[in-house]
Design a protein around this motif. Structure first.
Motif, PDB file in Angstrom:
ATOM      1  N   PRO A  11       0.835  -1.206   0.000  1.00 37.68           N
ATOM      2  CA  PRO A  11       0.000   0.000   0.000  1.00 37.68           C
ATOM      3  C   PRO A  11       0.868   1.252   0.000  1.00 37.68           C
ATOM      4  N   GLY A  12       0.471   2.224  -0.805  1.00 39.60           N
ATOM      5  CA  GLY A  12       1.173   3.500  -0.828  1.00 39.60           C
ATOM      6  C   GLY A  12       2.431   3.519  -1.665  1.00 39.60           C
ATOM      7  N   PHE A  13       2.743   2.419  -2.364  1.00 40.65           N
ATOM      8  CA  PHE A  13       3.956   2.408  -3.176  1.00 40.65           C
ATOM      9  C   PHE A  13       3.748   3.261  -4.427  1.00 40.65           C
ATOM     10  N   GLY A  14       4.710   4.158  -4.696  1.00 43.27           N
ATOM     11  CA  GLY A  14       4.663   4.986  -5.896  1.00 43.27           C
ATOM     12  C   GLY A  14       4.698   6.465  -5.566  1.00 43.27           C
ATOM     13  N   THR A  29      17.424   6.206  -0.591  1.00 41.95           N
ATOM     14  CA  THR A  29      16.260   6.715   0.135  1.00 41.95           C
ATOM     15  C   THR A  29      15.397   7.423  -0.887  1.00 41.95           C
ATOM     16  N   VAL A  30      14.106   7.102  -0.916  1.00 38.51           N
ATOM     17  CA  VAL A  30      13.189   7.765  -1.843  1.00 38.51           C
ATOM     18  C   VAL A  30      12.037   8.392  -1.063  1.00 38.51           C
ATOM     19  N   LEU A  31      11.525   9.475  -1.614  1.00 36.87           N
ATOM     20  CA  LEU A  31      10.427  10.231  -1.009  1.00 36.87           C
ATOM     21  C   LEU A  31       9.260  10.238  -1.970  1.00 36.87           C
ATOM     22  N   SER A  32       8.061   9.960  -1.464  1.00 35.44           N
ATOM     23  CA  SER A  32       6.870  10.072  -2.299  1.00 35.44           C
ATOM     24  C   SER A  32       6.180  11.403  -2.027  1.00 35.44           C
ATOM     25  N   PRO A  71      -1.845  12.877   2.745  1.00 34.74           N
ATOM     26  CA  PRO A  71      -1.712  13.381   1.376  1.00 34.74           C
ATOM     27  C   PRO A  71      -2.595  14.609   1.157  1.00 34.74           C
ATOM     28  N   GLY A  72      -2.135  15.478   0.278  1.00 31.64           N
ATOM     29  CA  GLY A  72      -2.880  16.702   0.015  1.00 31.64           C
ATOM     30  C   GLY A  72      -2.003  17.919   0.195  1.00 31.64           C
ATOM     31  N   ARG A  73      -2.626  19.051   0.433  1.00 36.23           N
ATOM     32  CA  ARG A  73      -1.895  20.314   0.484  1.00 36.23           C
ATOM     33  C   ARG A  73      -0.812  20.321   1.552  1.00 36.23           C
ATOM     34  N   SER A  91      11.353  19.427   1.109  1.00 38.45           N
ATOM     35  CA  SER A  91      10.618  20.623   0.682  1.00 38.45           C
ATOM     36  C   SER A  91       9.211  20.216   0.277  1.00 38.45           C
ATOM     37  N   PHE A  92       8.268  21.116   0.513  1.00 36.83           N
ATOM     38  CA  PHE A  92       6.849  20.838   0.263  1.00 36.83           C
ATOM     39  C   PHE A  92       6.302  21.827  -0.756  1.00 36.83           C
TER      40      PHE A  92
END
Length: 267
Positions: A11-14, A29-32, A71-73, A91-92
């Motif tokens: 779940p949540g992969f990608g 290390t990867v960030l979604s 998830p979202g803003r 960073s967002f």
């Protein structure tokens, strides 16, 4: 060097928007863009090409009160940088900000926001984040605001934001990832969405000094549909020279893929 399509039945992969590799290129290390981190080991063949990515841990990142981001803003995490001490910087893009995490499970330590962040276009702010060896942060927005307007670069050091220089914008390309190479140069990953023709990707490299960037070079321009939506870039080196490792954001869309693409720079 090749490309590797990555898929995990979890779940949540990608949705990967940022990637960092260690100096040897064997850990990732990867960030979604849905506020999650995934890390582990990279296996390579005798030619140095990726044969497997083996996750060893994952985490949902948190706000400054320790609550899990959604998830979202608020949770639209885009840029990733990792300091020598292991601290994770993100960073967002939604609520524009940069935050530090001592560990993947730590609460956020949010940097003060410069007034310039408030003027950025909605859903087009801090996509790219890079860190200099001394810990100085550089970030820039996905869009500059006009085709003939350069991308502003903001720098954070000694507890203060400033805007020391900008990067020229060339055409319809948008800034989506950045890194500082082992050669001290600034590498910028850009993309161009062409509708039914899919995505193109471009990498530009600049000499970096206290006063700005010079010696602009286009290292790579991909064909439409050659790769998926490349958004994150890590620059490192091995015995053969500098390597670029890029990762795509599949937008959690079954028609897209999480893809790692690697190039070697031949001077």
């Amino acid at each position: 060097m090749g490309s590797f399509s990555w898929d995990l039945d979890e779940p949540g992969f990608g949705g990967f928007s940022g990637i960092e590799l260690n100096a040897e290129g064997n850990r990732f290390t990867v960030l979604s863009d849905r506020s999650s981190l995934l890390w582990g080991r990279i296996e390579r063949d005798g030619e140095g090409r990726i044969t497997a990515l083996l996750p060893e841990g994952k985490s949902r990142i948190r706000d400054s009160k320790g609550n899990l981001l959604t998830p979202g803003r608020i949770g639209d995490s885009e840029g990733l940088a990792i300091a020598d001490d292991g601290a994770i910087w993100v960073s967002f893009e939604g609520l524009t900000r940069v935050a530090r995490y001592a560990t993947p499970d730590s609460q956020a330590s949010v940097l003060p926001r410069t007034a310039n962040f408030r003027a950025l276009q909605k859903n087009s702010s801090l996509e790219a984040l890079a860190m200099l060896p001394d810990g100085t942060l550089l970030t820039l927005p996905e869009r500059s605001g006009a085709l003939d307007r350069p991308f502003p670069v903001w720098r954070y050091r000694d507890g203060v934001w400033d805007e020391p220089f900008s990067i020229p914008r060339r055409g319809d390309w948008l800034a989506v990832g950045a890194d500082i190479g082992p050669d001290g140069r600034f590498y910028l990953l850009e993309r161009d969405f062409m509708g039914l023709l899919g995505f193109r990707s471009r990498v530009r490299r600049f000499d970096l000094s206290e006063n700005g960037v010079t010696n602009e070079q286009v290292l790579l321009t991909s064909y439409p549909l050659q790769y998926d939506n490349l958004e994150g870039i890590a620059v490192w080196s091995d015995a053969g020279g500098i390597r670029l490792t890029m990762i795509s954001d599949d937008n959690f869309n079954s028609l897209q893929r999480s893809q790692i693409v690697e190039y070697r720079i031949i001077e």
